[in-house]
Design a protein around this motif. Sequence first.
Motif, PDB file in Angstrom:
ATOM      1  N   ARG A  96       0.844   4.204  -2.970  1.00  0.00           N
ATOM      2  CA  ARG A  96       0.893   5.467  -2.776  1.00  0.00           C
ATOM      3  C   ARG A  96       1.655   6.580  -3.324  1.00  0.00           C
ATOM      4  O   ARG A  96       1.721   7.585  -3.830  1.00  0.00           O
ATOM      5  N   ASP A 129      -4.898   7.697  -8.538  1.00  0.00           N
ATOM      6  CA  ASP A 129      -5.337   9.055  -7.768  1.00  0.00           C
ATOM      7  C   ASP A 129      -6.257   9.738  -8.887  1.00  0.00           C
ATOM      8  O   ASP A 129      -5.656   9.876 -10.318  1.00  0.00           O
ATOM      9  N   SER A 131      -8.697   0.827   4.216  1.00  0.00           N
ATOM     10  CA  SER A 131      -7.441   0.418   5.082  1.00  0.00           C
ATOM     11  C   SER A 131      -6.931  -0.664   4.963  1.00  0.00           C
ATOM     12  O   SER A 131      -7.644  -1.847   4.469  1.00  0.00           O
ATOM     13  N   TYR A 134      -1.332   5.762  -6.264  1.00  0.00           N
ATOM     14  CA  TYR A 134      -2.685   4.906  -6.403  1.00  0.00           C
ATOM     15  C   TYR A 134      -3.400   5.116  -4.876  1.00  0.00           C
ATOM     16  O   TYR A 134      -2.290   5.340  -3.955  1.00  0.00           O
ATOM     17  N   ARG A 135      -4.334   4.605  -4.895  1.00  0.00           N
ATOM     18  CA  ARG A 135      -5.318   4.188  -3.623  1.00  0.00           C
ATOM     19  C   ARG A 135      -5.762   2.867  -3.407  1.00  0.00           C
ATOM     20  O   ARG A 135      -6.189   2.478  -4.492  1.00  0.00           O
ATOM     21  N   TYR A 185      -5.757  -1.425  -6.463  1.00  0.00           N
ATOM     22  CA  TYR A 185      -5.376   0.154  -6.323  1.00  0.00           C
ATOM     23  C   TYR A 185      -6.087   0.682  -7.612  1.00  0.00           C
ATOM     24  O   TYR A 185      -6.060   0.243  -8.718  1.00  0.00           O
ATOM     25  N   SER A 237     -11.421   4.593  -0.697  1.00  0.00           N
ATOM     26  CA  SER A 237     -10.381   4.068  -0.138  1.00  0.00           C
ATOM     27  C   SER A 237     -10.823   3.148   1.023  1.00  0.00           C
ATOM     28  O   SER A 237     -11.660   3.611   1.565  1.00  0.00           O
ATOM     29  N   GLU A 248       0.723  -1.107   0.144  1.00  0.00           N
ATOM     30  CA  GLU A 248       0.233   0.021   0.024  1.00  0.00           C
ATOM     31  C   GLU A 248       0.948   1.315  -0.063  1.00  0.00           C
ATOM     32  O   GLU A 248       0.631   2.275  -0.746  1.00  0.00           O
ATOM     33  N   VAL A 298      -8.386   0.450  -2.928  1.00  0.00           N
ATOM     34  CA  VAL A 298      -9.772   0.500  -2.844  1.00  0.00           C
ATOM     35  C   VAL A 298     -10.400  -1.050  -2.673  1.00  0.00           C
ATOM     36  O   VAL A 298     -11.853  -0.900  -2.469  1.00  0.00           O
TER      37      VAL A 298
END
Length: 177
Positions: A118, A139, A149, A122-123, A136, A147, A114, A125
């Motif tokens: 970033r 962005d 965690s 990217y985030r 991912y 998003s 992750e 999902v």
Amino acid sequence: MGRTSRGAVHFTKRTPTPGFTRPNLSARWLREENINQLLLEAAVPPEIDFMSIDIDGNDYWIWDAISVTVPKVVIIETHIEFGANNIVVPYDKDYVYPPASHPEYHGASPIAMERLARRKGYRLVGANRYGFNTIYVRDGLAPMLPSVSVESILSHPRNNERATLFEPIKDWKYEQG
């Protein structure tokens, strides 16, 4: 190159594909050192819709090295056995799964992946049910997708059991993600 790769190439050569273009398959070793050249040789455009990386070992290092194309969506395998640790097994250009050292000593933790995502823009999902195939989105795309965690993708009860597999290798050499 594994039998599966050669099998896929053989299958597509002998199987008709009416209505769409035959895929371009190549059975090659993927390494940090050659991934961009292989993508260029395959005429992968500078932007693609989707990329799946699941090579049981150097997934993190391959994605980190890719610079000649930018996927909109990436699904990539992580090693949930590493739990909430921010760790990556060091790169080994000659890596073959399963490793001779220990069957669980490969890959990157979901947290490390992750963080790489970033850094690349990217985030996170989502993930598959057990959390090891993380998804991912670049962005700025698909703002309707929230998003999630890393903790949420590790929440399946199976992952507590899988985390015990990390115990024998917890003090081995790792890099930070």
